[in-house]
Scaffold this active site. Structure first.
Site, PDB file in Angstrom:
ATOM      1  N   GLU A  62     102.334 102.493  79.839  1.00 24.92           N
ATOM      2  CA  GLU A  62     103.631 102.627  80.297  1.00 24.92           C
ATOM      3  C   GLU A  62     104.194 103.678  79.430  1.00 24.92           C
ATOM      4  O   GLU A  62     104.091 103.646  78.229  1.00 24.92           O
ATOM      5  CB  GLU A  62     104.379 101.785  80.322  1.00 24.92           C
ATOM      6  CG  GLU A  62     103.722 100.685  81.512  1.00 24.92           C
ATOM      7  CD  GLU A  62     104.660  99.422  81.820  1.00 24.92           C
ATOM      8  OE1 GLU A  62     104.760  98.885  83.006  1.00 24.92           O
ATOM      9  OE2 GLU A  62     104.965  98.576  80.698  1.00 24.92           O
ATOM     10  N   CYS A  88     109.989 107.452  75.874  1.00 25.32           N
ATOM     11  CA  CYS A  88     109.588 106.350  74.976  1.00 25.32           C
ATOM     12  C   CYS A  88     107.884 106.275  75.349  1.00 25.32           C
ATOM     13  O   CYS A  88     107.612 106.090  76.298  1.00 25.32           O
ATOM     14  CB  CYS A  88     110.098 105.148  75.183  1.00 25.32           C
ATOM     15  SG  CYS A  88     109.560 103.728  74.389  1.00 25.32           S
ATOM     16  N   CYS A 113      98.449  95.960  72.237  1.00 21.16           N
ATOM     17  CA  CYS A 113      98.959  95.860  70.869  1.00 21.16           C
ATOM     18  C   CYS A 113      98.312  94.606  70.058  1.00 21.16           C
ATOM     19  O   CYS A 113      98.168  93.543  70.743  1.00 21.16           O
ATOM     20  CB  CYS A 113     100.414  95.812  70.719  1.00 21.16           C
ATOM     21  SG  CYS A 113     100.889  95.888  69.163  1.00 21.16           S
ATOM     22  N   CYS A 121     103.507  89.993  67.911  1.00 18.76           N
ATOM     23  CA  CYS A 121     104.876  89.402  67.558  1.00 18.76           C
ATOM     24  C   CYS A 121     105.304  88.645  68.727  1.00 18.76           C
ATOM     25  O   CYS A 121     104.953  88.983  69.755  1.00 18.76           O
ATOM     26  CB  CYS A 121     105.639  90.828  67.439  1.00 18.76           C
ATOM     27  SG  CYS A 121     105.026  91.969  66.006  1.00 18.76           S
ATOM     28  N   CYS A 123     107.514  89.838  71.828  1.00 15.73           N
ATOM     29  CA  CYS A 123     107.040  90.934  72.512  1.00 15.73           C
ATOM     30  C   CYS A 123     106.205  90.933  73.566  1.00 15.73           C
ATOM     31  O   CYS A 123     105.099  90.492  73.284  1.00 15.73           O
ATOM     32  CB  CYS A 123     106.827  91.978  71.471  1.00 15.73           C
ATOM     33  SG  CYS A 123     106.392  93.600  72.164  1.00 15.73           S
ATOM     34  N   GLY A 156     101.953  99.545  71.787  1.00 14.95           N
ATOM     35  CA  GLY A 156     101.197  99.712  70.691  1.00 14.95           C
ATOM     36  C   GLY A 156     101.905  99.668  69.397  1.00 14.95           C
ATOM     37  O   GLY A 156     103.237  99.715  69.002  1.00 14.95           O
ATOM     38  N   GLU A 157     101.072  99.723  68.264  1.00 13.72           N
ATOM     39  CA  GLU A 157     101.451  99.939  67.106  1.00 13.72           C
ATOM     40  C   GLU A 157     101.132 101.330  66.418  1.00 13.72           C
ATOM     41  O   GLU A 157      99.936 101.429  66.093  1.00 13.72           O
ATOM     42  CB  GLU A 157     100.989  99.015  65.945  1.00 13.72           C
ATOM     43  CG  GLU A 157     100.952  99.152  64.432  1.00 13.72           C
ATOM     44  CD  GLU A 157     102.442  99.612  64.059  1.00 13.72           C
ATOM     45  OE1 GLU A 157     103.452  98.984  64.559  1.00 13.72           O
ATOM     46  OE2 GLU A 157     102.486 100.655  63.210  1.00 13.72           O
ATOM     47  N   ASN A 184     115.653  91.319  74.630  1.00 11.03           N
ATOM     48  CA  ASN A 184     115.328  91.509  76.153  1.00 11.03           C
ATOM     49  C   ASN A 184     114.435  90.370  76.366  1.00 11.03           C
ATOM     50  O   ASN A 184     113.483  90.140  75.667  1.00 11.03           O
ATOM     51  CB  ASN A 184     114.711  92.757  76.480  1.00 11.03           C
ATOM     52  CG  ASN A 184     115.630  93.993  75.918  1.00 11.03           C
ATOM     53  OD1 ASN A 184     116.678  94.027  76.645  1.00 11.03           O
ATOM     54  ND2 ASN A 184     115.126  94.833  75.153  1.00 11.03           N
ATOM     55  N   CYS A 237     112.953  97.748  75.241  1.00 12.67           N
ATOM     56  CA  CYS A 237     112.228  97.491  74.221  1.00 12.67           C
ATOM     57  C   CYS A 237     111.557  95.899  74.426  1.00 12.67           C
ATOM     58  O   CYS A 237     112.148  94.880  74.676  1.00 12.67           O
ATOM     59  CB  CYS A 237     113.070  97.127  72.926  1.00 12.67           C
ATOM     60  SG  CYS A 237     113.976  98.552  72.831  1.00 12.67           S
TER      61      CYS A 237
HETATM   62  N1  SAH Z   1     104.904  98.210  67.308  1.00 12.53           N
HETATM   63  C1  SAH Z   1     105.995  99.120  66.925  1.00 12.53           C
HETATM   64  C2  SAH Z   1     106.338 100.078  68.070  1.00 12.53           C
HETATM   65  C3  SAH Z   1     107.165  99.241  69.131  1.00 12.53           C
HETATM   66  S1  SAH Z   1     108.473  99.695  69.230  1.00 12.53           S
HETATM   67  C4  SAH Z   1     107.026  98.327  66.259  1.00 12.53           C
HETATM   68  O1  SAH Z   1     106.886  97.261  66.469  1.00 12.53           O
HETATM   69  O2  SAH Z   1     107.886  98.990  65.635  1.00 12.53           O
HETATM   70  C5  SAH Z   1     109.468  98.530  70.259  1.00 12.53           C
HETATM   71  C6  SAH Z   1     110.418  97.872  69.141  1.00 12.53           C
HETATM   72  O3  SAH Z   1     111.077  96.896  70.487  1.00 12.53           O
HETATM   73  C7  SAH Z   1     110.269  97.300  68.336  1.00 12.53           C
HETATM   74  O4  SAH Z   1     111.404  97.308  67.403  1.00 12.53           O
HETATM   75  C8  SAH Z   1     109.976  95.743  68.629  1.00 12.53           C
HETATM   76  O5  SAH Z   1     110.133  94.813  67.723  1.00 12.53           O
HETATM   77  C9  SAH Z   1     111.284  95.652  69.507  1.00 12.53           C
HETATM   78  N2  SAH Z   1     111.228  94.599  70.494  1.00 12.53           N
HETATM   79  C10 SAH Z   1     109.919  93.847  70.816  1.00 12.53           C
HETATM   80  N3  SAH Z   1     109.962  92.902  71.571  1.00 12.53           N
HETATM   81  C11 SAH Z   1     111.497  92.945  72.171  1.00 12.53           C
HETATM   82  C12 SAH Z   1     112.365  92.320  72.778  1.00 12.53           C
HETATM   83  N4  SAH Z   1     111.827  91.336  73.731  1.00 12.53           N
HETATM   84  N5  SAH Z   1     113.604  92.370  72.916  1.00 12.53           N
HETATM   85  C13 SAH Z   1     113.968  93.411  71.975  1.00 12.53           C
HETATM   86  N6  SAH Z   1     113.410  94.328  71.102  1.00 12.53           N
HETATM   87  C14 SAH Z   1     111.996  94.031  71.281  1.00 12.53           C
END
Ligand code: SAH
Length: 368
Positions: free
Chosen positions: A106, A119, A126, A130, A133, A180-181, A317, A360
């Site tokens: 996406e 974005c 991924c 975490c 996420c 993804g990372e 979120n 996010c």
């Molecule tokens: N893997 C990379 C790129 C993804 S960026 C990273 O983690 O940085 C996506 C961002 O949204 C990251 O900062 C992640 O931690 C955050 N994120 C993930 N799940 C979320 C959620 N449920 N609510 C708010 N932010 C979230």
């Protein structure tokens, strides 16, 4: 006994075909040479693709028909949009797209009064796991190719220019904050950043200052990125200042601890002159305690330096099946105040796209 599904379709994971956007200018000329065409055809093709966001060979009428036919092989369709959704009055637009092997990922285009941001995803799925996420719950399908990443940006730039956000808009920002990372797909992501930031018509001509690469904190890759001579903004998903909790919120913390990640952030800021952004998803009763705000402020001040860092709080979120919630507003406000009291800049991210699961941490590439 549970019935087995009749058809189990395993992902094929075949590398996508070679595409113009995978290649640097010298490689493009060589590829065009292999097709039996003079090198300047590569520059013409790049002008259409990077300069005018056109990937349709038939529209390149300044090229002779015979050359167009041969060049077609350098622009294979890689990103096939299958669902488009909009919210925030049309200012947030999510695209679910399918790759050549059926892989799904996406991208999200967002319009603001002063800029337009896309974005992008760097991997399908991924592997960082975490728990808060949605992307992390499905595991990693595969790395995206350089061209699959650049295609997300080219399509967004064309859509913004053609009025998808209302007025024709220039795409100014690219954030690697989709699925993804990015630093786990290092080579392809860095090549994509080069294509995105090289001046048009050799690349898309977006300023490196408008590009942000977000990471869970892969320390060796942060140092490598700092040495690339690409002044992109680095965002580090920290989410808590203490190792005990971070070991569970961001499992890669078991490999690189908070102090190592902050030291890498400091080196990145020193090498590039860019302020590092610390991402912190605020989760009620999990990481939103006043003492954590104080510790965060103190560690950033001491270990990174107040001029080199900025905290971006993201109200959590919702994701499917998660028990976790965003923090109440007064808790969030106190958290901001405490970080600021340590002399560290802190703002709350304006969350876009929640209703269409485009915010996010919500990207899961589902079709419903
Ligand atoms: N893997 C990379 C790129 C993804 S960026 C990273 O983690 O940085 C996506 C961002 O949204 C990251 O900062 C992640 O931690 C955050 N994120 C993930 N799940 C979320 C959620 N449920 N609510 C708010 N932010 C979230």
């Amino acid at each position: 006994m549970t019935a087995l599904p009749l058809v189990f379709e395993a992902p094929k994971r075949v590398a996508p075909p070679r595409h113009l956007a995978d290649l640097d200018p010298a490689e493009r000329r060589a590829a065009v040479g292999e097709l039996g065409l003079p090198g300047f055809r590569a520059d013409q093709l790049a002008r259409h693709y990077f300069g005018r966001f056109t990937a349709d060979v038939d529209a390149m009428t300044d090229l002779p028909a015979a050359a167009r036919e041969r060049l077609r092989s350098l622009l294979p369709p890689l990103v096939d949009p299958i669902v488009e959704q909009a919210c925030d009055g049309g200012a947030t637009r999510k695209t679910l797209w399918r790759g050549h092997d059926g892989t799904r990922a996406e991208s999200v285009l967002m319009g603001y009064p002063d800029r337009a941001t896309v974005c992008v995803s760097s991997q399908a799925g991924c592997g960082m796991a975490c728990p808060f996420c949605a992307t992390g719950q499905g595991g990693l399908q595969r790395n995206l190719s350089t061209a699959e990443i650049v295609e997300q940006v080219r399509r967004a730039a064309a859509a913004a220019r053609d009025g998808a956000l209302g007025e024709p808009t220039r795409l100014s920002n690219v954030v690697f904050m989709g699925m993804g990372e990015p630093l786990a797909n290092y080579k392809r992501v860095v090549a994509a950043v080069r294509r995105i930031t090289e001046p048009a018509p050799s690349g898309l001509g977006i300023s490196a200052r408008g590009v942000t690469v977000s990471t869970v904190g892969l320390v060796p890759a942060i140092d490598k990125l700092a040495a690339e001579g690409l002044p992109v903004t680095l965002a580090v998903s920290l989410h808590t200042p203490d190792d005990e909790l971070r070991d569970t919120l961001v499992p890669v913390n078991n490999r690189w601890k908070v102090s190592e990640v902050l030291a890498a952030a400091r080196r990145y800021a020193q090498a590039t002159g860019r302020r590092v952004s610390i991402e912190y998803a605020l989760i009620r009763d999990v990481n939103d305690h006043p003492w954590r705000a104080d510790l965060l402020g103190k560690l950033l001040r001491q270990q990174v330096g107040t001029k080199r860092v900025h905290v971006n709080l993201i109200p959590l979120n919702p994701t499917p099946g998660s028990q976790w919630d965003a923090s109440p507003l007064h808790v969030q406000e106190e958290f901001v105040a405490r970080v600021r009291a340590a002399g560290v800049a802190c703002t709350v991210r304006d969350t876009r796209g929640r209703e269409i699961a485009a915010a996010c941490g919500q990207l899961a590439a589902s079709e419903v």
